[in-house]
Write a protein that holds these residues in place. Sequence first.
Motif, PDB file in Angstrom:
ATOM      1  N   ASP A  75       0.818  -1.217   0.000  1.00 15.23           N
ATOM      2  CA  ASP A  75       0.000   0.000   0.000  1.00 15.23           C
ATOM      3  C   ASP A  75       0.850   1.265   0.000  1.00 15.23           C
ATOM      4  O   ASP A  75       0.414   2.316  -0.484  1.00 15.23           O
ATOM      5  CB  ASP A  75      -0.922   0.014   1.226  1.00 15.23           C
ATOM      6  N   ALA A  76       2.029   1.202   0.568  1.00 15.94           N
ATOM      7  CA  ALA A  76       2.947   2.336   0.618  1.00 15.94           C
ATOM      8  C   ALA A  76       4.327   1.791   0.927  1.00 15.94           C
ATOM      9  O   ALA A  76       4.483   0.656   1.388  1.00 15.94           O
ATOM     10  CB  ALA A  76       2.514   3.346   1.675  1.00 15.94           C
ATOM     11  N   ALA A  77       5.339   2.618   0.679  1.00 12.41           N
ATOM     12  CA  ALA A  77       6.710   2.258   1.029  1.00 12.41           C
ATOM     13  C   ALA A  77       7.249   3.307   1.988  1.00 12.41           C
ATOM     14  O   ALA A  77       6.828   4.472   1.956  1.00 12.41           O
ATOM     15  CB  ALA A  77       7.590   2.170  -0.214  1.00 12.41           C
ATOM     16  N   GLN A 106      -5.029   9.313   3.426  1.00 10.30           N
ATOM     17  CA  GLN A 106      -4.193   8.930   2.279  1.00 10.30           C
ATOM     18  C   GLN A 106      -4.350   7.459   1.921  1.00 10.30           C
ATOM     19  O   GLN A 106      -4.043   7.045   0.816  1.00 10.30           O
ATOM     20  CB  GLN A 106      -2.718   9.216   2.568  1.00 10.30           C
ATOM     21  N   LEU A 107      -4.825   6.673   2.879  1.00 13.42           N
ATOM     22  CA  LEU A 107      -5.059   5.251   2.654  1.00 13.42           C
ATOM     23  C   LEU A 107      -6.502   4.956   3.045  1.00 13.42           C
ATOM     24  O   LEU A 107      -6.946   5.321   4.137  1.00 13.42           O
ATOM     25  CB  LEU A 107      -4.093   4.428   3.505  1.00 13.42           C
ATOM     26  N   LYS A 108      -7.247   4.340   2.143  1.00 10.07           N
ATOM     27  CA  LYS A 108      -8.642   4.037   2.398  1.00 10.07           C
ATOM     28  C   LYS A 108      -8.778   2.818   3.295  1.00 10.07           C
ATOM     29  O   LYS A 108      -8.093   1.810   3.109  1.00 10.07           O
ATOM     30  CB  LYS A 108      -9.377   3.787   1.074  1.00 10.07           C
ATOM     31  N   ALA A 109      -9.674   2.913   4.272  1.00  8.42           N
ATOM     32  CA  ALA A 109      -9.952   1.771   5.143  1.00  8.42           C
ATOM     33  C   ALA A 109     -10.597   0.657   4.335  1.00  8.42           C
ATOM     34  O   ALA A 109     -11.365   0.914   3.406  1.00  8.42           O
ATOM     35  CB  ALA A 109     -10.862   2.188   6.285  1.00  8.42           C
ATOM     36  N   ARG A 110     -10.272  -0.574   4.657  1.00  8.86           N
ATOM     37  CA  ARG A 110     -10.860  -1.715   3.946  1.00  8.86           C
ATOM     38  C   ARG A 110     -11.434  -2.708   4.951  1.00  8.86           C
ATOM     39  O   ARG A 110     -10.986  -2.774   6.112  1.00  8.86           O
ATOM     40  CB  ARG A 110      -9.820  -2.377   3.041  1.00  8.86           C
TER      41      ARG A 110
END
Length: 317
Positions: A75-77, A106-110
Motif C-alpha cells: 500500500d505504501a513504502a 491517504q489510505l482508504k480503510a478496507r
Amino acid sequence: MIIQKTYTATDVHVAGQAYRIVKDGPFVHYQSIQELNEQFSLAYQEEIKLLLNEPRGFAGLMGCLIVPPFKSDADAAVIFFDHYGTVPMQYGGIVAVITALLECGQLKARPSNVYRIETINGVVSVTAAIKDGEVKSVKLKSGPCQVVQVNAPVSYFDLNTEVSLVQADHIYAIFDKAELPFEIEMENLPVINQWGQKTIEALEGKYAFSRVILLDHSQKSEGKIKTVTFRPDRYIVRSPGFGTLAACSSYLLRNGDISAGSPIENESLFKGKLRAEYSAQIETSYEFSFSARGFITGMQTYVLDPTDPLFAGFLLK
C-alpha cells in the motif's frame, strides 16, 4: 523572513516514541526502495538536519519518509531515518505510518483491516482496527529473536554482575534489576542514568551490543515487566520498545520464567506500555505479535530560512 524551502510533516507517537512522517522531499531518481535507501543519506542530508535536529526536533525523534510502493502488493513504502541517516525497519514506525495514512485519508480503510507496508527488510503486513475514523490498535509480527549468551560476567571498577545477550532487531544486553537497590521510576532517573553510563563503559570492547536493557521482571507472574533501554550513545529510549519487549520476552522464555501462552506487557520509565504475545518458535528463535496504538500529535509546515544562523540545527543529549 526569506523562505527557501518548505516541508510538511505529521508527528505521531507510539508509546512515547515520536516519529516525524514526511511525504515530500527532493526529487531523486530511484528504481527500488533499496536504491532510495542507498541514496537517502546524501540526497536528503539537508532535510534530515532541518526536520530532526533542534530547534525543530530533538535527539530522540525518528523520521519516516513515505513514498509510493514499488511492489504491487504493498500500500505504501517507507524509509526510516534518524539524525545520522537511514536505520533498519522500525516496528513503532510502521504503527505510526499506518495511523497517519488511515486517519489523514491517504489510505482508504478496507473491510479486512489488513494493510501492507514496504520496507528495505521486505513487505510488512499489519492489521489495523478502526472505529469512528480512529485507528484503535495496530497488530504486527516481529522477526526471529534468539538468545545468544546468558550470564556472561561483567566487571568494571565496583560493578560486578552478569549480562545476557539477545539478538532481535538489535543486539540487546540485558541486566537483571533484582541486584540493584533502586526501582525503575522517574524519581530515580539520575541514579538510573549513572548506572547506564557505567554499564555501557563496562561493556564497550568486551561484548558486541546495540542496546542495553535494565529489566525488572518481579511481576512476570502477572504478565508485566518494566524496563529502561539505553542506546550506545547513552541516550535513554523513550518508549518501552518493540525490540526491547521481544528481547526480554525471549530471555524470559529461554529461562523458563514465563510460558509461551502468557502475554507480556512492558512498561517504560515514562509509563508507556507495549504488549506482546508469543507467536512461534523456529528452532532456537522466538517470534512475537505486537499490539500498539499511535497518536497524531501535530501537523506542521517547516521552513528553511537561509539567513537563519541555526539552519542546520543542533542536538543536545
